[in-house]
Design an enzyme around this catalytic site. Sequence first.
Site, PDB file in Angstrom:
ATOM      1  N   HIS A  80       0.959  -1.204  -0.065  1.00 20.96           N
ATOM      2  CA  HIS A  80      -0.045   0.071   0.016  1.00 20.96           C
ATOM      3  C   HIS A  80       0.914   1.370   0.120  1.00 20.96           C
ATOM      4  O   HIS A  80       0.512   2.240  -0.779  1.00 20.96           O
ATOM      5  CB  HIS A  80      -1.057   0.070   1.248  1.00 20.96           C
ATOM      6  CG  HIS A  80      -2.039   1.075   1.141  1.00 20.96           C
ATOM      7  ND1 HIS A  80      -2.475   1.542   2.178  1.00 20.96           N
ATOM      8  CD2 HIS A  80      -2.464   1.736   0.111  1.00 20.96           C
ATOM      9  CE1 HIS A  80      -3.496   2.600   1.836  1.00 20.96           C
ATOM     10  NE2 HIS A  80      -3.357   2.654   0.560  1.00 20.96           N
ATOM     11  N   GLU A  83       2.021   1.702  -3.438  1.00 22.69           N
ATOM     12  CA  GLU A  83       1.060   2.142  -4.386  1.00 22.69           C
ATOM     13  C   GLU A  83       0.903   3.560  -4.403  1.00 22.69           C
ATOM     14  O   GLU A  83       0.968   4.095  -5.356  1.00 22.69           O
ATOM     15  CB  GLU A  83      -0.228   1.607  -3.918  1.00 22.69           C
ATOM     16  CG  GLU A  83      -1.518   2.368  -4.517  1.00 22.69           C
ATOM     17  CD  GLU A  83      -2.702   2.037  -3.735  1.00 22.69           C
ATOM     18  OE1 GLU A  83      -3.403   3.399  -3.584  1.00 22.69           O
ATOM     19  OE2 GLU A  83      -3.223   1.343  -2.913  1.00 22.69           O
ATOM     20  N   HIS A  84       1.251   4.290  -3.185  1.00 24.57           N
ATOM     21  CA  HIS A  84       1.236   5.766  -3.077  1.00 24.57           C
ATOM     22  C   HIS A  84       2.441   6.434  -3.580  1.00 24.57           C
ATOM     23  O   HIS A  84       2.238   7.198  -4.482  1.00 24.57           O
ATOM     24  CB  HIS A  84       0.772   6.189  -1.679  1.00 24.57           C
ATOM     25  CG  HIS A  84      -0.670   6.005  -1.286  1.00 24.57           C
ATOM     26  ND1 HIS A  84      -1.415   6.971  -1.321  1.00 24.57           N
ATOM     27  CD2 HIS A  84      -1.262   4.984  -0.890  1.00 24.57           C
ATOM     28  CE1 HIS A  84      -2.824   6.476  -0.799  1.00 24.57           C
ATOM     29  NE2 HIS A  84      -2.689   5.191  -0.538  1.00 24.57           N
TER      30      HIS A  84
END
Length: 149
Positions: A80, A83-84
């Site tokens: 996650h 992802e950012h």
Amino acid sequence: MLIKNYFTGGLEEMQFKIGDIYHGFRLIEERDIKEANSTARFFKHEKSGARLFYMENEDDNKVFSITFRTPPKDSTGLPHILEHSVLCGSRKFPTKESFVELAKGSLNTFLNAFTFGDKTMYPVASRNEKDFENLMDVYLDSVFYPNIY
């Protein structure tokens, strides 16, 4: 049928045949999906093994997504975080917040990214052809050439 060729930029009459190769992708399966009034095609890239799913229909909303397997090794949330981080600038788009810039200036009908338990997905959609091509360009450059290094 006329299909937009994103490699050449032009419209081409395409006749698909199971087993044939198109721009490095072999057509594996073709299926009519009556509920969506669409023809679905499944391709596999000869060199990388990447899979491509293409739906042809009359909807003017163009949708693209690139998805990667990102199975976690622990519960730190690394996929996650990546992802950012991936959407924070790339080779062609070095701005620190390319995602925010896209959201402000795009005609998109959908723009986001998701991390699931075992994969990370970067989907975009737009009804405007030029905007759609720009969204794909930014997302592909971001995932393949992120400034994360």
